[in-house]
Design an enzyme around this catalytic site. Sequence first.
Site, PDB file in Angstrom:
ATOM      1  N   HIS A 150      52.203  46.058  30.682  1.00  0.00           N
ATOM      2  CA  HIS A 150      53.001  46.262  31.895  1.00  0.00           C
ATOM      3  C   HIS A 150      53.198  44.904  32.553  1.00  0.00           C
ATOM      4  O   HIS A 150      52.277  44.089  32.618  1.00  0.00           O
ATOM      5  CB  HIS A 150      52.268  47.220  32.827  1.00  0.00           C
ATOM      6  CG  HIS A 150      52.879  47.292  34.180  1.00  0.00           C
ATOM      7  ND1 HIS A 150      54.205  47.623  34.374  1.00  0.00           N
ATOM      8  CD2 HIS A 150      52.358  47.041  35.423  1.00  0.00           C
ATOM      9  CE1 HIS A 150      54.468  47.593  35.672  1.00  0.00           C
ATOM     10  NE2 HIS A 150      53.371  47.238  36.329  1.00  0.00           N
ATOM     11  N   ASN A 202      58.952  43.246  37.974  1.00  0.00           N
ATOM     12  CA  ASN A 202      58.204  44.474  37.716  1.00  0.00           C
ATOM     13  C   ASN A 202      59.159  45.663  37.863  1.00  0.00           C
ATOM     14  O   ASN A 202      59.571  45.992  38.977  1.00  0.00           O
ATOM     15  CB  ASN A 202      57.042  44.561  38.713  1.00  0.00           C
ATOM     16  CG  ASN A 202      56.170  45.780  38.494  1.00  0.00           C
ATOM     17  OD1 ASN A 202      56.518  46.681  37.723  1.00  0.00           O
ATOM     18  ND2 ASN A 202      55.046  45.824  39.183  1.00  0.00           N
ATOM     19  N   CYS A 242      53.127  52.596  37.756  1.00  0.00           N
ATOM     20  CA  CYS A 242      53.339  51.605  36.692  1.00  0.00           C
ATOM     21  C   CYS A 242      52.749  52.031  35.352  1.00  0.00           C
ATOM     22  O   CYS A 242      53.087  51.461  34.317  1.00  0.00           O
ATOM     23  CB  CYS A 242      52.777  50.261  37.116  1.00  0.00           C
ATOM     24  SG  CYS A 242      53.685  49.588  38.520  1.00  0.00           S
TER      25      CYS A 242
HETATM   26  O1  UT7 Z   1      52.479  46.975  39.100  1.00  0.00           O
HETATM   27  C1  UT7 Z   1      51.569  47.685  39.883  1.00  0.00           C
HETATM   28  C2  UT7 Z   1      50.314  46.924  40.106  1.00  0.00           C
HETATM   29  N1  UT7 Z   1      50.568  45.791  40.940  1.00  0.00           N
HETATM   30  C3  UT7 Z   1      50.028  44.625  40.617  1.00  0.00           C
HETATM   31  O2  UT7 Z   1      49.380  44.508  39.613  1.00  0.00           O
HETATM   32  C4  UT7 Z   1      50.227  43.490  41.596  1.00  0.00           C
HETATM   33  C5  UT7 Z   1      48.906  42.790  41.830  1.00  0.00           C
HETATM   34  N2  UT7 Z   1      48.990  41.736  42.825  1.00  0.00           N
HETATM   35  C6  UT7 Z   1      49.657  40.573  42.596  1.00  0.00           C
HETATM   36  O3  UT7 Z   1      50.317  40.411  41.610  1.00  0.00           O
HETATM   37  C7  UT7 Z   1      49.455  39.459  43.579  1.00  0.00           C
HETATM   38  O4  UT7 Z   1      48.423  39.802  44.465  1.00  0.00           O
HETATM   39  C8  UT7 Z   1      50.721  39.092  44.395  1.00  0.00           C
HETATM   40  C9  UT7 Z   1      51.718  38.396  43.502  1.00  0.00           C
HETATM   41  C10 UT7 Z   1      51.327  40.331  45.019  1.00  0.00           C
HETATM   42  C11 UT7 Z   1      50.349  38.096  45.500  1.00  0.00           C
HETATM   43  O5  UT7 Z   1      49.718  36.949  44.933  1.00  0.00           O
HETATM   44  P1  UT7 Z   1      48.318  36.440  45.490  1.00  0.00           P
HETATM   45  O6  UT7 Z   1      47.989  35.214  44.738  1.00  0.00           O
HETATM   46  O7  UT7 Z   1      47.340  37.572  45.426  1.00  0.00           O
HETATM   47  O8  UT7 Z   1      48.676  36.050  46.951  1.00  0.00           O
HETATM   48  P2  UT7 Z   1      48.007  36.589  48.311  1.00  0.00           P
HETATM   49  O9  UT7 Z   1      48.446  37.967  48.606  1.00  0.00           O
HETATM   50  O10 UT7 Z   1      46.538  36.304  48.261  1.00  0.00           O
HETATM   51  O11 UT7 Z   1      48.681  35.602  49.361  1.00  0.00           O
HETATM   52  C12 UT7 Z   1      48.430  34.168  49.335  1.00  0.00           C
HETATM   53  C13 UT7 Z   1      49.248  33.519  50.433  1.00  0.00           C
HETATM   54  C14 UT7 Z   1      49.120  34.221  51.783  1.00  0.00           C
HETATM   55  O12 UT7 Z   1      49.146  33.242  52.790  1.00  0.00           O
HETATM   56  P3  UT7 Z   1      47.775  32.730  53.451  1.00  0.00           P
HETATM   57  O13 UT7 Z   1      47.130  33.952  54.036  1.00  0.00           O
HETATM   58  O14 UT7 Z   1      46.979  32.139  52.338  1.00  0.00           O
HETATM   59  O15 UT7 Z   1      48.266  31.743  54.466  1.00  0.00           O
HETATM   60  C15 UT7 Z   1      50.373  35.046  51.868  1.00  0.00           C
HETATM   61  O16 UT7 Z   1      50.774  35.297  53.204  1.00  0.00           O
HETATM   62  O17 UT7 Z   1      50.638  33.577  50.105  1.00  0.00           O
HETATM   63  C16 UT7 Z   1      51.379  34.167  51.177  1.00  0.00           C
HETATM   64  N3  UT7 Z   1      52.505  34.903  50.605  1.00  0.00           N
HETATM   65  C17 UT7 Z   1      53.672  34.314  50.297  1.00  0.00           C
HETATM   66  N4  UT7 Z   1      54.109  33.053  50.396  1.00  0.00           N
HETATM   67  C18 UT7 Z   1      55.360  32.784  49.961  1.00  0.00           C
HETATM   68  C19 UT7 Z   1      52.578  36.217  50.288  1.00  0.00           C
HETATM   69  N5  UT7 Z   1      53.778  36.505  49.756  1.00  0.00           N
HETATM   70  C20 UT7 Z   1      54.476  35.343  49.761  1.00  0.00           C
HETATM   71  C21 UT7 Z   1      55.770  35.001  49.328  1.00  0.00           C
HETATM   72  N6  UT7 Z   1      56.173  33.719  49.444  1.00  0.00           N
HETATM   73  N7  UT7 Z   1      56.618  35.905  48.795  1.00  0.00           N
END
Ligand code: UT7
Length: 346
Positions: free
Chosen positions: A259, A289, A120
């Site tokens: 980004h 992204n 990225c």
């Molecule tokens: O571009 C390169 C660099 N990349 C980045 O900068 C990305 C950085 N990371 C992020 O943007 C975020 O971490 C994400 C958008 C990928 C995820 O958001 P988050 O707020 O960190 O969510 P999480 O991974 O902590 O997941 C929270 C909950 C989980 O459920 P539990 O364990 O709380 O029951 C996940 O299983 O959300 C669940 N979850 C979803 N629910 C609905 C994960 N993906 C999804 C989904 N739809 N697509």
Amino acid sequence: MSNSSDSRRAAITSVGHYLPEQRLTNSDLEEMVETNDEWIRTRTGIRERRILGDDGKATSFMATKAAQEALDRRGLTADAVDMIVVATVTPDMLFPATACMVQDNLGASNAWGFDLSAACSGFLYALTTGAQFVETGQAETVLVIGADKMSSIVDYTDRTTCILFGDAAGAVLLEADDEKGLVDTIHHADGEHKDLLCMEGGGSLNPPTHETVDKHMHYIHQDGRQVFKFAVTRMADVCVEVMEQNDLTNDDVQYLVPHQANKRIIDATANRMGLADEKVMLNIDRYGNTTAATIPLCLFDWEEELEVGDGLILTAFGGGFTWGASYLTWAYDGADPQWDLPRSVL
Ligand code: UT7
């Protein structure tokens, strides 16, 4: 890495882009994996992304379109190009370089070029690289392209990644200017966390086998929560670092060009820099992204708003980890049909 030469800066003198027509909306994704529009919008800021499709078109196709548009808007033919740098993690093939395909497609018979892999942060790394050649006089006209067909490496059964990415390309033209252009850049890399965001299969460590395909190793893997923690602090830190290094206040920055990985990361960065929302380029809602393409796509979308002399901070964080920030002053008024960079300074 400051450009100490005030007499020859590398300035962005044109911008081009390419977006596939096919849209993949949040409600489309609801049909494919266990997710919902509200979760995607509130956690990421994304509403839809573009998908190139499977009819034989790949990254070089989008990169060529973006580059051609940048040349057309500048009124240059491809033979004016000296060098082509393509930032991508989804090259058409591991080799030859996508840059060679773009060179051939454009008919840029005087250009050499290569691909650059920094996920990225690829566009930012490529901008710095291309700028070095302009600043030293080794090149007069450089195409810097960020292009990724992310749909080719996204696992559409993995809801944690498939909601994030889209396909696109953006390109800028770099030429010499005696005043405006790239002023300063800070880059970082930290391979310790390489496993948090990677594609394990297909390289020399895990060449393709039935087993690597069965294990989905040819797709992106990301520990989103961990990457988020690093991204949100590192991106803000490096932006503050580049502001301090150049004695900039928030009044000196007309736009942050971040980004587009997650709206929450962008908001936190702007907040640390003391920038109001209207100074932040944000189009993640429409494209998701697009990896190396996000920053030039923002420049394209905001080009009519930009005025000569505006101070811009470009910043990115991505796999590697790689991250950085660049401070540049805007050199051209694309909205002004009379605009023309005097080629005599070149
Ligand atoms: O571009 C390169 C660099 N990349 C980045 O900068 C990305 C950085 N990371 C992020 O943007 C975020 O971490 C994400 C958008 C990928 C995820 O958001 P988050 O707020 O960190 O969510 P999480 O991974 O902590 O997941 C929270 C909950 C989980 O459920 P539990 O364990 O709380 O029951 C996940 O299983 O959300 C669940 N979850 C979803 N629910 C609905 C994960 N993906 C999804 C989904 N739809 N697509």
